[in-house]
Design a protein around this motif. Structure first.
Motif, PDB file in Angstrom:
ATOM      1  N   GLU A   1     -59.320  69.576   8.197  1.00 14.24           N
ATOM      2  CA  GLU A   1     -58.459  70.540   7.506  1.00 14.24           C
ATOM      3  C   GLU A   1     -59.374  71.433   6.683  1.00 14.24           C
ATOM      4  OE1 GLU A   1     -55.748  68.215   5.270  1.00 14.24           O
ATOM      5  OE2 GLU A   1     -54.841  67.270   7.031  1.00 14.24           O
TER       6      GLU A   1
ATOM      7  N   MET B   1     -49.054  72.208   8.704  1.00 15.63           N
ATOM      8  CA  MET B   1     -50.402  71.968   8.229  1.00 15.63           C
ATOM      9  C   MET B   1     -51.046  73.221   7.635  1.00 15.63           C
ATOM     10  SD  MET B   1     -53.630  70.334  10.266  1.00 15.63           S
ATOM     11  CE  MET B   1     -54.022  71.831  11.146  1.00 15.63           C
ATOM     12  N   VAL B   2     -50.829  74.390   8.253  1.00 13.97           N
ATOM     13  CA  VAL B   2     -51.547  75.576   7.811  1.00 13.97           C
ATOM     14  C   VAL B   2     -50.678  76.624   7.128  1.00 13.97           C
ATOM     15  CG1 VAL B   2     -53.218  75.288   9.642  1.00 13.97           C
ATOM     16  CG2 VAL B   2     -51.302  76.798  10.009  1.00 13.97           C
TER      17      VAL B   2
ATOM     18  N   LEU C   1     -54.257  68.401  17.849  1.00 15.00           N
ATOM     19  CA  LEU C   1     -53.069  68.507  17.002  1.00 15.00           C
ATOM     20  C   LEU C   1     -52.075  67.381  17.289  1.00 15.00           C
ATOM     21  CD1 LEU C   1     -52.440  72.356  17.120  1.00 15.00           C
ATOM     22  CD2 LEU C   1     -53.370  71.030  15.233  1.00 15.00           C
TER      23      LEU C   1
ATOM     24  N   ILE D   1     -48.473  72.457  13.493  1.00 17.18           N
ATOM     25  CA  ILE D   1     -49.492  73.319  12.932  1.00 17.18           C
ATOM     26  C   ILE D   1     -48.930  74.144  11.789  1.00 17.18           C
ATOM     27  CG2 ILE D   1     -49.046  75.157  14.603  1.00 17.18           C
ATOM     28  CD1 ILE D   1     -52.459  74.226  13.124  1.00 17.18           C
TER      29      ILE D   1
ATOM     30  N   PHE E   1     -57.609  75.000  10.643  1.00 18.95           N
ATOM     31  CA  PHE E   1     -57.839  73.749  11.356  1.00 18.95           C
ATOM     32  C   PHE E   1     -59.083  73.860  12.233  1.00 18.95           C
ATOM     33  CE2 PHE E   1     -56.955  71.225  15.301  1.00 18.95           C
ATOM     34  CZ  PHE E   1     -57.105  69.964  14.733  1.00 18.95           C
TER      35      PHE E   1
END
Length: 411
Positions: free
Chosen positions: A146, A33-34, A25, A30, A155
């Motif tokens: 991804e 990203m998610v 990461l 995070i 991830f």
């Protein structure tokens, strides 16, 4: 999800995997990203689940099939339910088979089950650590892949993508793949996946089947996985074997990379299976599947023949000369020159092309003896025969005058 989920103990991710995730990461968030706006609001069971759960495998008996639900009995007080999508063919009452015990549902009082090797279509509410689910790769970043699962972003660290290092992760973009859920944090919509664990499980199953059929002399395809100075490791489809450099080619190789490279698909023959130690060792060969050039070459070479070849190796006792691919002869140090030779390198060098005489051929021992000095004797004799006639007359005249005492440059 029931409230009892919060009371069940969780197994933390091991330090190595945790460090890998953090390294993958880097300075990325995070959450950025998610996280998605549509993530569900969870109750008391919506906390963080970390680590690979210890899923039990149990032998059960199919008790009933109702629609998409298969009911399984493990004992008088232990029941479970498994979706019919986990079966290649609809099971019948009384069938015995193995099941994964994924989680216990307090509301129904039974286990939620899955079948070994079966990939589930994931739903957010039913995601559990340890499940094998189908996910799609949507892109790459500097730390891994991804992924998209159950309409949420996830991830996968680069080290969890494959059994071995993948140089270009972009090849996975757009691909659907079975993955194991390694970590879930529902409060942050954080999901960590691993394809490597699934591949390892598949490999273990294939390994068992492979070892049952493996035997010395068998020919089979293999993929080169690693090239070392002493040889190359090849994957037989569940277990690796070693192709020693001496078993790669009939020709003398300086390095295995002259014959193979990582990723090559080759045909090999099983030469040895050693199961005595902690780890099974399998010896493989490639040259055993090729025609032996020694027989063909020696048919065309007779003792006393003059041949040319390349010096391939120099030893203290002489020099090896390649007469044809995979066929070598030896010039013993005593056959290099009429003068005493202390170092072979002073007469011949590696890769030098030489013309030699064949002294002997030992087919049983696969040895060919060569001589360099034998041809120098022949050259001297031919020089004498081709000598200028006037010079020969002069030698003859001086010989009569001085007899056998004639010495010096003309004698």
């Amino acid at each position: 999800m029931s409230d009892s989920d919060t009371s069940r103990p969780r197994v933390d991710l091991d330090d190595k995997l945790s460090a890998e995730i953090e390294a993958a990461l880097g300075d990325m968030s995070i959450e950025d990203m998610v996280d998605t706006p549509s993530r569900p609001q969870m109750g008391r069971g919506g906390g963080s689940s970390r680590g690979k759960s210890e899923r039990q495998v149990r032998q059960g008996i199919v008790a009933n099939v109702r629609g998409d639900d298969v009911y399984v009995e493990f004992g008088p007080k232990t029941q479970g339910i498994c979706n019919i999508q986990h079966f290649d063919e609809p099971p019948k009452t009384g069938d015995q088979m193995e099941f994964f015990l994924d989680r216990y549902d307090d509301s129904d009082g039974m286990w939620v089950l899955s079948r070994r090797g079966k990939v589930q279509k994931a739903e957010w509410e039913s995601l559990e650590v340890g499940q094998v689910v189908e996910a799609r790769c949507t892109g790459t970043n500097k730390g891994g892949l991804e992924m998209e699962i159950a309409n949420h972003r996830a991830f996968m660290p680069a080290g969890q993508v494959d059994l071995r290092h993948v140089a270009d992760l972009a090849v996975f973009v757009g691909e659907k793949m079975p993955c194991e859920v390694m970590e879930i944090d529902r409060n942050r919509a954080r999901i960590i996946l691993s394809r490597k664990t699934v591949l390892n499980s598949e490999r273990e199953e294939m390994r068992g089947k492979l070892m049952a059929d493996l035997q010395v002399g068998k020919t089979m395809p293999a993929v080169i996985t690693s090239v070392q100075e002493y040889g190359a490791f090849a994957d037989l489809g569940g277990i690796d074997g070693l192709i020693h450099i001496s078993d790669m080619s009939h020709s003398r190789l300086k390095h295995p990379k002259e014959a193979v490279k990582e990723g090559d698909q080759v045909q090999v023959q099983v030469l040895k299976i050693d199961t005595k130690g902690d780890q099974t060792r399998i010896g493989l060969g490639m040259k055993q599947l090729e025609a032996d050039p020694y027989e063909a070459t020696t048919k065309d070479i007779a003792e006393g023949a003059t041949v040319s070849g390349r010096v391939t190796k120099i030893m203290d006792f002489g020099a090896f000369v390649e007469l044809a691919p995979g066929v070598e002869g030896l010039i013993h140090i005593s056959e290099l020159s009429h003068e005493r030779v202390h170092k072979v390198q002073k007469v011949v060098q590696v890769d030098q092309v030489v013309t030699v005489k064949v002294l002997s051929i030992d087919a049983a021992a696969r040895r060919i003896s060569l001589s360099l000095k034998a041809l120098s004797e022949k050259a001297e004799a031919e020089t004498s025969r081709n000598e200028d006639p006037e010079l020969r007359k002069l030698k003859a005249m001086l010989g009569k005058k001085f007899g056998d005492n004639l010495k010096g440059g003309l004698g």
